[in-house]
Design an enzyme around this catalytic site. Structure first.
Site, short mmCIF file in Angstrom:
data_model
loop_
_atom_site.label_atom_id
_atom_site.label_comp_id
_atom_site.label_asym_id
_atom_site.label_seq_id
_atom_site.Cartn_x
_atom_site.Cartn_y
_atom_site.Cartn_z
N GLU A 126 0.38 -0.57 0.04
CA GLU A 126 -0.20 -0.33 0.03
C GLU A 126 0.82 1.25 -0.15
OE1 GLU A 126 -2.89 -2.73 2.67
OE2 GLU A 126 -2.62 -0.42 3.68
N ASP A 166 -4.05 9.76 10.46
CA ASP A 166 -3.05 8.60 11.32
C ASP A 166 -2.25 9.25 12.51
OD1 ASP A 166 -1.81 7.08 9.19
OD2 ASP A 166 -2.40 8.85 8.22
#
Lengths: 263, 412
Positions: free
Chosen positions: A49, A60
């Protein structure tokens, strides 16, 4: 027919889960990220990915935030993403892109899909795009034959899971915990339950991400999921060089193979 | 004398609501992680039920009156108006609300809603500290735990407000990521929310973010425009030619604009922070200079580069340096119902001092942008013009910035 279907046919035939490793494009440099991703594939990742560094990565944790910041400070441009995807794909690796939505919107959804497909990418994971808002992407992914990997979360209702899996192809991304990315000592107990709830709505493979960092955890997740997704742990290793990245991929690859399948 | 209009009217669903998915034309919606969609659905359901429940609207109205001090005054500013081309200027005195700005309206509404949802913990972002102080205040009043995320740069610019929040019992977390200002405080609050969503309400401070925030926050602020409309009819005998308000995220502006949105002869003008000037590249003029994109959950105008990376906004005002803007403003811009202009730091600071010296009112630097806009509008309208300015907050919090700007520091 999803672009990732052959991968999951293969891993199912081998009686194991797939291993997906994440790294942001451009980290530490554009060429360096290509080399690291190639090493991840060589050392046992079935799929990579490739993340798009973004200024406001709200999903994140600190590790990936810092890597994205570093890539952007080093001058990463969106066009570099396609260079990295192409380097992986041309070497025979399977790659999908993971990106917040605004860079894709700004580039042009159809143009982005076209250029991603031309570079050899197989699909896109979209952490801040839900199917409800994804009209342009549904059309562009059909046009350019890319997989649409949407996310389900422990907080998703049955209705939302159903809607999400119906819009997805390739696989469904199940977030193991309620939280942001980052290596954790324990994978959330919610993960297995979420996978089970999701399976009630789809036969698509289900990948589990958020928090996995060791071979032991990979084995645990592989016992109930079709793919084990590892991000922050690879990003941390990437800061240390290519050999630590290889070692992690090997450990995780052994993990997904050593797992006892519950299904 | 007019009394406060019936609060319930501001919450009833109406023609200016977005579609069921929160879209104002193409803007708004939910560009949010799936993990937060459940919480947004829960909030939508709770708000939809509350907005037509007399128990909720009655309690909200009571708190606005007995705690926040509403209705806020409408004050004519004749000496300031001498510097506005001779036009007549009225100020909507949101600075006189408890905690010193319009922010208290939204905060009381959302804090009540938090209680109704059975949540015990509130998180918020703040730029200048106005919203953080207001949130800490409402949490103290209603016995909620409060955590405020504030960019590290802003904690230094607004140290007094940090002390206020701590005194009120809130935990203030300095945000050290990104540009260390408002946008990064929102990022960090969203990260907290996704990790603690079962127990926590994110009390967003402006009319932005994923649906239902833009509509809900707007409705909590509609009281500003409703009061102002009745008051100016009472005091001036007619509707204003122009309503002027500053726009960062745009909550005070959307609140006062809605009082006049169905009066087609009333121009609605939003004043954005022009910082060091548009040409300098250091500004926060999102609607004037940005392009539509997604940030913090909504599709709206956005300061972004050609790769879709957010461009950091700049303003002397910590409450306006936000690179996004509420989605309804984008729709009002595109439809032409509202106009948006920019005001530089220098123009805002000149009006900041001018209002202090002509009217004895120290405005927030945010609100000084609206005042500077009013001066130009007054020149354009001439002596027959009637201008309503939303004085969204008071300037006490800005004295450190002002003292440095005007050289009032040291022994001089």
């Amino acid at each position: 027919m999803g672009r990732l279907d052959p991968l999951f046919e293969q891993t199912r035939a081998e009686g194991r889960a797939a291993l997906a490793g994440y790294l942001p494009a451009g980290y530490p440099t554009v060429d360096g990220s290509g080399e690291l991703l190639a090493a991840m594939i060589d050392s046992g990742c079935d799929l990579v990915e490739i993340g798009v560094p973004y200024s406001d990565p709200v999903m994140d944790g600190p590790t990936i935030q810092a890597a994205a910041d570093s890539a952007l400070r080093n001058g990463f441009r969106l066009r570099d993403l396609f260079t990295v995807v192409e380097s992986v794909a041309s070497a025979g690796g399977r790659a999908v892109v993971m990106t917040y939505w605004n860079p894709v919107h700004r580039y042009g959804v159809d143009a982005f899909a076209r250029d991603l497909a031309a570079a050899g990418g197989l699909g896109m994971i979209t952490p801040d795009l839900i199917p409800d808002e994804a009209g342009d992407w549904l059309a562009a992914s059909e046009e350019h034959k890319l997989d649409r990997i949407f996310l389900v979360a422990p907080s998703s209702s049955a209705e939302r899971i159903d809607r999400t899996v119906k819009a997805s192809s390739g696989f469904v991304y199940a977030t193991a915990v309620m939280g942001v990315t980052g290596a954790r000592d324990q994978v959330g107990s919610a993960a297995a339950g979420l996978v089970a709830r999701t399976r009630e709505h789809t036969t698509l493979p289900i990948g589990v991400g958020l928090g996995v960092r060791s071979g032991e955890q990979a084995a645990e997740v592989a016992s109930f999921a079709d793919a084990v997704i590892v991000g922050s742990a690879f990003v941390s290793r990437a800061a240390q060089g290519i050999q630590p990245v290889r070692e992690l991929a090997e450990e995780l690859a052994a993990g997904v193979r050593g797992a006892v399948r519950s299904a | 004398m007019t009394s406060a209009p019936d609060q319930q009217d501001h919450h009833a669903p109406g023609e200016h609501d977005p579609d069921e998915h929160g879209h104002f034309g193409p803007y708004g919606g939910r560009f949010m992680p799936e993990a937060l969609i459940g919480a947004l659905d829960e909030l939508s359901a709770a708000y939809d039920k509350a907005r037509t429940d007399p128990e909720f609207t009655g309690e909200f109205k009571r708190l606005l009156r007995d705690y926040a001090g509403r209705p806020s005054l409408l004050t004519e500013a004749p000496r300031f108006a001498e510097h506005c081309g001779g036009a007549t200027v009225f100020l909507k005195r949101e600075d006189l609300n408890h905690t010193g700005s319009h922010k208290i309206n939204n905060v009381l509404g959302q804090a009540l809603l938090t209680k109704r949802m059975g949540k015990k913990r509130v998180i918020a972002e703040t730029g200048a500290g106005q919203h953080g102080v207001a949130t800490a205040t409402a949490c103290a009043l209603l016995d909620l735990d409060c955590v405020v995320y504030m960019g590290e740069v802003d904690t230094e610019r607004q140290a007094l407000n940090v002390a206020r929040m701590k005194l009120l019992g809130a935990e203030v977390i300095p945000v050290k990521t990104g540009s260390r200002t408002l946008k990064d405080a929102i990022n960090e609050a969203l990260r907290d929310w996704v990790s603690n969503v079962d127990t926590t309400h994110y009390l967003l401070g402006t009319a932005a973010g994923g649906h239902p925030f833009p509509t809900m926050v707007r409705n909590f602020h509609k009281i500003i425009g409703a009061e102002a409309r009745a008051q100016i009819l009472d005091l001036a005998g007619r509707l204003p030619d122009v309503v002027a308000a500053c726009v960062g995220g745009g909550s005070n502006a959307i609140g006062i604009f809605h009082g006049f949105i169905d009066d087609p002869d009333v121009r609605l003008v939003g004043l954005e922070p022009g910082g060091h000037g548009i040409d300098s590249g250091e500004h926060g003029a999102t609607l004037s200079e940005g392009l539509p994109g997604m940030l913090h959950g909504a599709f709206s105008y956005l300061l972004q580069d050609e790769d879709g990376q957010t461009i950091e906004a700049y303003s002397i005002s910590a409450g306006l340096d936000y690179p996004g803007v509420g989605p309804e403003h984008s729709w009002l811009k595109d439809t032409g119902r509202a106009e948006y202009r920019s005001v530089t730091d220098a123009e805002a600071m000149e009006s900041f001092q001018l209002l202090a010296r002509t009217e004895g009112i120290i405005p927030a630097i945010e609100s000084a942008h609206a005042l500077a806009g009013a001066r130009k509008l007054g020149e354009e309208l001439g002596p027959d013009g009637l201008i309503l300015v939303n004085l969204s907050g008071r300037g006490d919090k800005d004295m450190d910035t002002a003292a440095k700007y005007f050289g009032f520091t040291g022994d001089s």
